[in-house]
Design a protein around this motif. Sequence first.
Motif, short mmCIF file in Angstrom:
data_model
loop_
_atom_site.label_atom_id
_atom_site.label_comp_id
_atom_site.label_asym_id
_atom_site.label_seq_id
_atom_site.Cartn_x
_atom_site.Cartn_y
_atom_site.Cartn_z
N LEU A 2 10.20 -37.97 12.82
CA LEU A 2 9.23 -38.26 11.33
C LEU A 2 9.45 -39.75 11.44
CD1 LEU A 2 8.12 -35.73 8.84
CD2 LEU A 2 7.16 -35.96 11.21
N PRO A 59 12.49 -39.33 2.95
CA PRO A 59 11.87 -37.90 3.32
C PRO A 59 11.05 -36.62 2.35
CG PRO A 59 14.53 -38.15 3.79
CD PRO A 59 13.98 -39.21 2.55
N LEU A 117 7.44 -25.15 8.50
CA LEU A 117 9.15 -26.31 9.06
C LEU A 117 9.69 -26.16 8.23
CD1 LEU A 117 7.44 -28.96 7.52
CD2 LEU A 117 5.22 -28.44 8.84
N VAL A 172 3.52 -33.88 4.11
CA VAL A 172 3.47 -32.79 5.40
C VAL A 172 2.54 -31.49 4.39
CG1 VAL A 172 4.65 -30.61 6.84
CG2 VAL A 172 4.66 -33.59 6.53
N LEU A 214 11.94 -29.24 6.91
CA LEU A 214 12.04 -30.92 6.73
C LEU A 214 12.60 -31.18 6.22
CD1 LEU A 214 8.87 -33.05 6.64
CD2 LEU A 214 11.39 -33.74 5.45
N THR A 256 14.13 -38.43 9.33
CA THR A 256 13.64 -38.23 9.23
C THR A 256 12.55 -37.03 10.47
OG1 THR A 256 12.68 -38.95 7.11
CG2 THR A 256 11.95 -36.42 7.29
N CYS A 260 8.10 -37.85 2.88
CA CYS A 260 7.06 -36.90 4.29
C CYS A 260 7.14 -35.67 3.92
CB CYS A 260 7.99 -37.54 5.49
SG CYS A 260 8.45 -39.15 6.48
N ALA A 261 7.61 -35.07 2.88
CA ALA A 261 7.02 -33.66 3.19
C ALA A 261 6.60 -33.20 2.20
CB ALA A 261 8.58 -32.56 2.16
N MET A 275 11.15 -32.81 10.94
CA MET A 275 11.05 -31.16 10.93
C MET A 275 10.57 -30.57 12.09
SD MET A 275 6.59 -31.59 10.17
CE MET A 275 5.87 -32.52 11.71
N THR A 309 11.51 -29.50 16.97
CA THR A 309 11.96 -30.46 16.30
C THR A 309 10.84 -31.49 16.85
OG1 THR A 309 13.18 -31.41 17.99
CG2 THR A 309 14.13 -29.62 16.38
#
Length: 193
Positions: free
Chosen positions: A38, A77, A102, A84, A104, A42, A80-81, A44, A35
């Motif tokens: 982030l 989130p 991954l 990524v 997330l 959050t 962030c997703a 991932m 893990t």
Amino acid sequence: MDFLLGLVGADFVLVAADTAQIRSVVRMKSDLDKTMKLTDKTMMLLAGSVGACSNFGDLMAKNIKLNGIRNGYDHSPAECANFVRKSLADALRTREAYQVNLLLGGYDAHDGPELYYIDYFGAMAKVPFGAHGYGSFFTLATLDRHYKEGMNFEEAKDVMRKCIEEVRTRFIVNMPAFTVRVIDREGTHEVTL
């Protein structure tokens, strides 16, 4: 041989990852944390070669943290997703391609709990539950049958327990230990099943 698992509950995301580092027929380590935090809310989970996961995870965590400092707020989130996903897609078109799959998950004050399934091609989907790795062959049917939207914490832990037990029973590779975490409005916490 990595196995990642996640599901969305009423006001939380519950995630689990096996702790084995396996290469070919050799178990090199049994306490690997797959893990990566982030933001405060959050996280991932990464599956792939240890070097790629470590490098990519650190790169994402540091860039998201830097972007948060520059802009003065923690990213959701979804933000962030998408960051990524774009990073994986961009890296795929260079010599720096990361062989990393991954999940997330996170909690957003406005949108609530969210879980994203992202593969090494940069494909992304927001999902109510997800799994990566060979263990997903055994657990997706269990999740299809037992998952229901808006589950409370105890129901989600029970579904997670069933999935992990299914992998331990059916999969030829022994996966004795899992890191299980919950992400909610308070942040991330380790959980025992």
